[in-house]
Design a protein around this motif. Sequence first.
Motif, PDB file in Angstrom:
ATOM      1  N   TYR A   1      28.797 -16.705  48.533  1.00 27.17           N
ATOM      2  CA  TYR A   1      28.003 -17.751  49.167  1.00 27.17           C
ATOM      3  C   TYR A   1      28.880 -18.854  49.739  1.00 27.17           C
ATOM      4  O   TYR A   1      29.900 -19.233  49.149  1.00 27.17           O
ATOM      5  N   SER A   2      28.469 -19.375  50.891  1.00 32.00           N
ATOM      6  CA  SER A   2      29.141 -20.531  51.494  1.00 32.00           C
ATOM      7  C   SER A   2      28.118 -21.260  52.350  1.00 32.00           C
ATOM      8  O   SER A   2      27.082 -20.697  52.731  1.00 32.00           O
TER       9      SER A   2
ATOM     10  N   GLY B   1      14.145 -26.069  64.041  1.00 31.10           N
ATOM     11  CA  GLY B   1      14.435 -26.844  62.832  1.00 31.10           C
ATOM     12  C   GLY B   1      15.337 -28.020  63.147  1.00 31.10           C
ATOM     13  O   GLY B   1      16.130 -27.989  64.092  1.00 31.10           O
ATOM     14  N   THR B   2      15.220 -29.067  62.322  1.00 27.50           N
ATOM     15  CA  THR B   2      16.028 -30.272  62.557  1.00 27.50           C
ATOM     16  C   THR B   2      17.418 -30.147  61.968  1.00 27.50           C
ATOM     17  O   THR B   2      18.306 -30.928  62.294  1.00 27.50           O
ATOM     18  N   THR B   3      17.630 -29.171  61.078  1.00 21.91           N
ATOM     19  CA  THR B   3      18.952 -28.940  60.491  1.00 21.91           C
ATOM     20  C   THR B   3      19.376 -27.506  60.765  1.00 21.91           C
ATOM     21  O   THR B   3      18.551 -26.660  61.138  1.00 21.91           O
ATOM     22  N   SER B   4      20.667 -27.221  60.567  1.00 13.81           N
ATOM     23  CA  SER B   4      21.169 -25.873  60.843  1.00 13.81           C
ATOM     24  C   SER B   4      22.123 -25.358  59.766  1.00 13.81           C
ATOM     25  O   SER B   4      22.655 -24.263  59.899  1.00 13.81           O
ATOM     26  N   MET B   5      22.352 -26.136  58.715  1.00 11.66           N
ATOM     27  CA  MET B   5      23.277 -25.724  57.660  1.00 11.66           C
ATOM     28  C   MET B   5      22.538 -24.928  56.589  1.00 11.66           C
ATOM     29  O   MET B   5      21.529 -25.383  56.044  1.00 11.66           O
ATOM     30  N   VAL B   6      23.039 -23.730  56.283  1.00 14.60           N
ATOM     31  CA  VAL B   6      22.440 -22.877  55.256  1.00 14.60           C
ATOM     32  C   VAL B   6      23.509 -22.429  54.271  1.00 14.60           C
ATOM     33  O   VAL B   6      24.706 -22.438  54.586  1.00 14.60           O
ATOM     34  N   THR B   7      23.050 -22.006  53.075  1.00 12.91           N
ATOM     35  CA  THR B   7      23.965 -21.494  52.053  1.00 12.91           C
ATOM     36  C   THR B   7      23.596 -20.049  51.759  1.00 12.91           C
ATOM     37  O   THR B   7      22.615 -19.764  51.070  1.00 12.91           O
ATOM     38  N   LEU B   8      24.359 -19.129  52.346  1.00 16.42           N
ATOM     39  CA  LEU B   8      24.146 -17.695  52.171  1.00 16.42           C
ATOM     40  C   LEU B   8      25.498 -17.001  52.253  1.00 16.42           C
ATOM     41  O   LEU B   8      26.527 -17.660  52.440  1.00 16.42           O
TER      42      LEU B   8
ATOM     43  N   ALA C   1      27.707 -15.363  54.508  1.00 17.56           N
ATOM     44  CA  ALA C   1      27.792 -15.324  55.969  1.00 17.56           C
ATOM     45  C   ALA C   1      28.056 -13.922  56.493  1.00 17.56           C
ATOM     46  O   ALA C   1      27.462 -13.493  57.498  1.00 17.56           O
ATOM     47  N   ASN C   2      28.936 -13.171  55.826  1.00 15.58           N
ATOM     48  CA  ASN C   2      29.280 -11.822  56.301  1.00 15.58           C
ATOM     49  C   ASN C   2      28.086 -10.872  56.214  1.00 15.58           C
ATOM     50  O   ASN C   2      27.822 -10.098  57.147  1.00 15.58           O
ATOM     51  N   LEU C   3      27.356 -10.933  55.078  1.00 15.97           N
ATOM     52  CA  LEU C   3      26.197 -10.050  54.920  1.00 15.97           C
ATOM     53  C   LEU C   3      25.105 -10.422  55.910  1.00 15.97           C
ATOM     54  O   LEU C   3      24.458  -9.542  56.502  1.00 15.97           O
ATOM     55  N   LEU C   4      24.868 -11.733  56.107  1.00 16.40           N
ATOM     56  CA  LEU C   4      23.838 -12.159  57.046  1.00 16.40           C
ATOM     57  C   LEU C   4      24.198 -11.719  58.463  1.00 16.40           C
ATOM     58  O   LEU C   4      23.343 -11.218  59.208  1.00 16.40           O
TER      59      LEU C   4
END
Length: 395
Positions: A247-248, A279-286, A288-291
């Motif tokens: 996760y990152s 959306g008003t934000t764009s930062m997620v915690t997942l 990244a490679n799998l997504l």
Amino acid sequence: MENAALLKAIIQNAIDGIITIDERGRIETINPSACKLFQYTPEEVIGKNITILMPPPYKAEHDQYINRYQQTKNPHIIGIGREVTGLRKDGSTFPFRLAVSEVKFLGRDVYAGFIHDLSREKEAEEQLKEYASHLEELVEERTLSLKQSVLELQKAKEEVSQSLEKEKELGQLKSRFVSMASHEFRTPLSAVQLSASLIDKYAEPFQSTSISKHVGKIKNAVGNLTTILNDFLSLEKLEAGRVELSYSTFDIVKMGEEITEEMQLMAKQNQNIIYQHTGTTSMVTLDANLLKNCIINLIANAIKYSGEDSFIEFNTELNKQACIVTVKDNGIGIPKSDQKHLFEAFFRANNTGNIPGTGLGLNIVTRYAALMNGKVGFESEVNEGATFTISFPVQ
């Protein structure tokens, strides 16, 4: 008078049968329920001995009951709660519970018999006995079967123990082979891809449509083989349990734009991938490679199963509850009969024809999404395209 009328109405409408007899056992009154039970009309039985309604041996015992009751005044001798058998007009019999009470009426003794039909209860008891007997037989059969199964399991356990080591060795060999093959094939494929690009570049001054056409075919073939190798390598890692989450926190809009630019190079003639974020934000915690792998798989399918001069919609949405990725095309769609199998490994819909593919992409997408607690959904109609959605709970 009112009380007498009420009492008569109660007797006439009673669910149980009620019969009154005199000291000699002759029937004086009988209510409709009793008539129905014994199949007689009142005129056929009134004035006759109660034994007309009794099969042997109750007929012979009846007079003894009356005499004993008169001597002892003990009702249970006649039969409070006693189970007896009644004789119908047609000769058939039925079980009932009999209760007898003595009634003083106009200076003489009258005996009232209350008859509760037990036919249904007895039928139920017989059914229960049959069920119990059948159950005992089943239990005995199953017990024998279980014993046999235990013996077979013990034997199978020994065989499995012997084969597990071999299976483990084969699994390790398969894993090493798939990994080696994937990496070894990449090198010549990269060389072919590079050579095709160079040929295309050197052929530019000649402006030959034939050369460009064949170079394009080479690039497409290399791309298809690379996709197949990537799918098999991903599946092998999933099957071996070697996919570890990392996760990152990253900018999903930036990732979406990069993927769009990368996949646009693979698109067919005049195919356009349109990316939009909500959306008003764009930062997620997942992971990244799998997504990224999931999104590329979905867009690659959209490109593959859509025609030229078409649009592919790629959207991301981020709200307080979830991060949602949507890929929509207007291609060949998925037949209803195939939709329930869509996420199974190696399954391909029956309308794909000669379009290349392994049938692994969507299986990998669902498994990668599940590792990140995500869910994959879709909607599709034949020749009207498909919409795939991946939703992840917000961390």
